[in-house]
Enzyme design. Structure first.
Site, PDB file in Angstrom:
ATOM      1  CD1 TRP A  36      -3.005   1.418   0.827  1.00  0.00           C
ATOM      2  CD2 TRP A  36      -1.425   2.481   1.992  1.00  0.00           C
ATOM      3  NE1 TRP A  36      -3.476   2.676   1.107  1.00  0.00           N
ATOM      4  CE2 TRP A  36      -2.518   3.352   1.818  1.00  0.00           C
ATOM      5  CE3 TRP A  36      -0.319   2.947   2.687  1.00  0.00           C
ATOM      6  CZ2 TRP A  36      -2.536   4.653   2.325  1.00  0.00           C
ATOM      7  CZ3 TRP A  36      -0.329   4.233   3.184  1.00  0.00           C
ATOM      8  CH2 TRP A  36      -1.429   5.084   3.006  1.00  0.00           C
ATOM      9  CG  HIS A  37       3.276   2.399   3.347  1.00  0.00           C
ATOM     10  ND1 HIS A  37       2.602   1.436   4.047  1.00  0.00           N
ATOM     11  CD2 HIS A  37       3.224   3.515   4.115  1.00  0.00           C
ATOM     12  CE1 HIS A  37       2.178   1.941   5.195  1.00  0.00           C
ATOM     13  NE2 HIS A  37       2.530   3.193   5.257  1.00  0.00           N
ATOM     14  N   GLY A  38       3.976   1.710  -1.126  1.00  0.00           N
ATOM     15  CA  GLY A  38       4.673   2.044  -2.361  1.00  0.00           C
ATOM     16  C   GLY A  38       4.871   0.841  -3.235  1.00  0.00           C
TER      17      GLY A  38
END
Lengths: 319, 486
Positions: free
Chosen positions: B322-324
């Site tokens: 989700w973060h990257g």
């Protein structure tokens, strides 16, 4: 509505104290910086305090600062000379100093621009602007700086206390030194009249064999011509000297001769002296890097310049 | 528009004042227009993406509620979720997947024929997509009524304080607030402004100052080893915390001034005594999102032990993604997953150790050790989060030691400490200490206690000091908030 009155009062008091506090803080900072003599602020402050009233005033970048020996020129021409060049600047940034001088100093007869290849290039940003920030209220500083960094300078002038966010630690240092000077009543005595000699031997600053093209900024031509006109209106002559470069530095550029010719055209050949093809360029003992003269070179070039100015009748020796 | 920009300083009071001046029935429209403007100051055309998901989810919500057919409900939910995930997939993960594919294909000596996309990631895409998804899921579950008013629903997704970096809100918390009439409340407004002030301080004075040193080391990892790498990682831990929690504070504060209550996103996470506790204090809106919409549906802890472990691991792996869209984020997530599993697996041993400490009257020491161990583990994982590449991350891990203290580099005769002068180095450390002390004394509310002192001189004086610190020490090189990229 009555319910809100105490709150409104509290808000007003809080804001009023904050505004007064920030106002006083900003004023103290700026005022202190106007007394500073650190890191070339003495030159800037002396011009905006209208102290510089020499016959000849030299302007330019570090190349002029280290390359124009004011005392030598003064002795040769029997005229008072001050080197007001400031390192790291370029024409758009130091122009404000010339404009200010042109208006107040009736004693100054000649403005000598000791330039190099990057004076009229578009630098795109202000360099060490903290040295000038104490004088941002000055019309010329504001206009010239605005032309380089419009958004920032407009905010600094018109948005209350925005300046505080832009002052670097240098500005705080200037202010502290300034206040110290003020209270101790000490003032730097500059025996060299703005000249900053360098004693080092030559070290090459070119790391590769690639070639560069000098890109003159056409806006600077217009700006220069306007300045020239203004100086003439104020009974001052502008002389332009293209300073010598060590041959390795010269060879790094493919269009140096064209650039020199262009600038000569702006200035007029009778007021332009070119050192880029002089003998000084061939001797590395005159330089401490490709663009900057050391004390030996600066003295030689300044002596030669004085002789040329006299022999060509550009400047007359004062009796 | 950045919260730490001059433009926001103009935008915020105008929006807020007009919000209260405006008749109640137009307020939603005003806030929506302001939010659209706020979003469009980044890349205007991307508002169409938001518009697309808003339309899909709005109608999906309505039809899910309307229909009684369970299969139809499920289908509508899947359509809604897929449309959101597809947008994430295209803009965020397409190139990542393609890059991975290229690597796999290259092993067999072939070339990947699928072209890469040259597009910029819409700002805060993961945040508003997740917020939109929570709406349809909640409507599907029957926990939330479908919003009939299209404008209000659009505002739920686009409300500017939390549009680009959260908190990721739930419809139950937000939608009704847009229907309510908010009156100006002095106490609430000043509370909000105080929170914003603290948020700006954390961002521009602490985070952005630390970023100079962190960038210096992490962008030239080969030039450093030993303590500089450790210091830069610890600095990054505080940089990302101050950056993100600073953003959240400004978001919560600006919403609070207008009378909206957003969920708390951080609660002094570095005082956590275990990784499990850390995740109840760090990015709370995201961790609860994963808990409610992924961990619990997977079975949570009400399954066999190994399934429970795998649930934990999967949740954190997805959280990393989700973060990257990068394998470094996946590793970061995987590490946290492993930490959680180890934490659960060693719980009995930890309890025993705690009892021993308690029996000899050293329960506080146990707490301190637990906090330090947790912080160390979190910092170790941050290496993968911050590193520019896999290779950099492994270089750092390999060269972590307490042997090389060489934090000084010489640039043109000037000593620089991780790229900055000594006084600025110490200023940054002072900033961290100041933050920790402030948070230690107010661990529950995450607000600055001095701002609420009963003595007016202390209260106002502390606020004046923070304002002065922002103006004098703030770093205003328009640094974006780190989480905007997610």
């Amino acid at each position: 509505m009555k319910v809100y009155i105490p709150y409104l009062k509290e808000c007003l008091y809080f804001s009023a104290i904050l505004v007064v506090m920030l106002f006083v803080f900003q004023k103290i900072l700026i005022k202190g910086a106007t007394y500073s003599d650190n890191n070339r602020t003495d030159k800037v402050n002396r011009i905006f305090d209208h102290e510089i009233r020499n016959d000849i005033v030299v302007f330019g970048t570090s190349v002029a600062e280290v390359g124009m020996n004011a005392n030598v020129l003064s002795k040769k021409l029997n005229r008072s000379v001050y080197n007001a060049a400031i390192d790291g600047t370029s024409f758009p940034q130091y122009k404000c100093l010339i404009e200010e001088l042109s208006v107040y100093s009736t004693e100054t007869k000649y403005v000598l621009l000791a330039i190099t290849y990057f004076d009229f290039m578009n630098m795109g940003q202000l360099y060490a602007p903290d040295r000038f920030y104490a004088h941002l209220d000055n019309k010329y500083v504001f206009d010239d700086f605005k032309s380089i960094d419009r958004d920032k300078i407009i905010k600094m002038r018109y948005v209350p206390f925005y300046s505080i966010t832009q002052f670097s630690n240098l500005f705080y240092k200037f202010s502290a030194i300034g206040w110290k000077n003020y209270f101790t009543k000490s003032k730097k005595v500059d025996m060299l009249n703005g000249f900053v000699p360098h004693y080092e031997k030559y070290v090459s600053t070119i790391t590769d064999s690639s070639k560069d093209v000098i890109k003159l900024d056409s806006a600077q031509k217009y700006s220069f011509l306007k300045l020239k006109e203004k100086l003439e209106k104020n009974n001052k002559e502008i002389l332009v000297v293209f300073m010598p470069m060590y041959r390795a530095g010269k060879d790094h550029f493919t269009n140096l001769n064209e650039v020199v010719s262009s600038i000569k055209e702006w200035v007029g050949s009778d007021r332009f002296i070119d050192y880029t093809n002089s003998v000084y360029c061939n001797d590395k003992n005159n330089f401490y890097n490709n663009n900057h003269l050391n004390l030996v070179g600066a003295t030689l070039v300044t002596e030669d310049l004085a002789n040329q100015l006299l022999s060509r009748g550009i400047v007359k020796k004062k009796d | 528009m950045l919260f730490n920009s001059f433009e926001f300083l103009i935008f915020f009071p105008i929006v807020t004042i007009l919000y209260f001046v405006m008749p109640y029935k137009f307020r939603w429209a005003w806030l929506l227009a302001a939010s659209c403007y706020f979003y469009m100051t980044f890349i205007p055309i991307y508002i169409l993406i938001l518009g697309f998901t808003i339309v899909i989810d709005y109608f999906a919500g309505l039809y899910i509620e309307k229909t009684n057919d369970v299969r139809k409900k499920k289908l509508l939910l899947i359509i809604s979720l897929l449309s959101n995930i597809s947008i994430l997939g295209v803009f965020k993960y397409y190139n990542f997947i393609n890059e991975t594919l290229s690597f796999i294909v290259s092993i067999s000596g072939h070339q990947n024929p699928i072209p890469f996309l040259k597009i910029l990631l819409p700002i805060g895409l993961s945040f508003h997509t997740f917020q939109a998804m929570s709406y349809t899921i909640e409507v599907y579950r029957g926990n939330q009524k479908a919003e009939k008013h299209f404008g209000i629903y659009a505002l739920y997704v686009m409300f500017y304080p939390q549009l680009v970096a959260g908190p990721i809100e739930r419809p139950q918390n937000m939608l009704h607030q847009f229907q309510e009439k908010h009156y100006f409340n002095y106490e609430r407004a000043t509370d909000g402004l105080k929170l914003m002030l603290w948020g700006v301080f954390k961002k521009v004075v602490i985070a952005d100052r630390l970023s100079i040193m962190v960038n210096e080391v992490y962008n030239h990892v080969d030039s450093y080893q030993g303590i500089p790498l450790i210091l830069a990682t610890v600095f990054f831990a505080f940089q990302i915390y101050c950056d993100f929690s600073g953003y959240s504070d400004i978001a919560l504060g600006s919403a609070e001034v207008m009378g909206f209550k957003l969920m708390q996103n951080f609660n002094t996470p570095y005082f956590a005594k275990s990784i499990g506790e850390f995740w109840t204090r760090w990015h709370i809106s995201l961790s609860t999102w994963f808990r409610d919409y992924l961990y619990i549906p997977l079975g949570g802890n009400r399954v066999t032990k190994w399934r429970w472990y795998s649930n934990l691991f999967v949740v954190f792996l997805v959280s990393g993604l989700w973060h990257g869209a990068n394998w470094t984020f996946v590793i970061w997530g995987a590490l946290h997953g492993l930490y959680q599993i180890l934490g659960v697996a060693t719980q009995k041993i930890k309890d025993k150790v705690q009892q021993i400490y308690a029996s000899i009257g050293l329960i506080n020491a146990y707490g301190l050790v637990s906090t330090l161990v947790t912080f160390t583990l979190v910092c170790f994982a941050w290496i993968f989060f911050r590193a520019n590449s896999f290779a950099d991350a492994f270089y750092i891990v390999k060269h972590l030691s307490f042997t090389s203290l060489d934090i000084v580099n010489d640039t043109r005769g000037k000593d620089l400490y991780l790229g900055i002068p000594l006084w600025r180095f110490f200023l940054s450390i002072f900033g961290i200490v100041f933050l920790l002390v402030t948070e230690y004394f107010n661990r529950s509310a995450a607000r600055v206690p001095l701002f609420y002192a009963s003595n007016k001189v202390v209260r106002w004086g502390s606020m004046y000091m923070v304002i002065l610190a922002i103006l004098i020490l703030g770093y205003f090189e328009t640094n974006e908030f780190i989480y905007f990229q997610f």
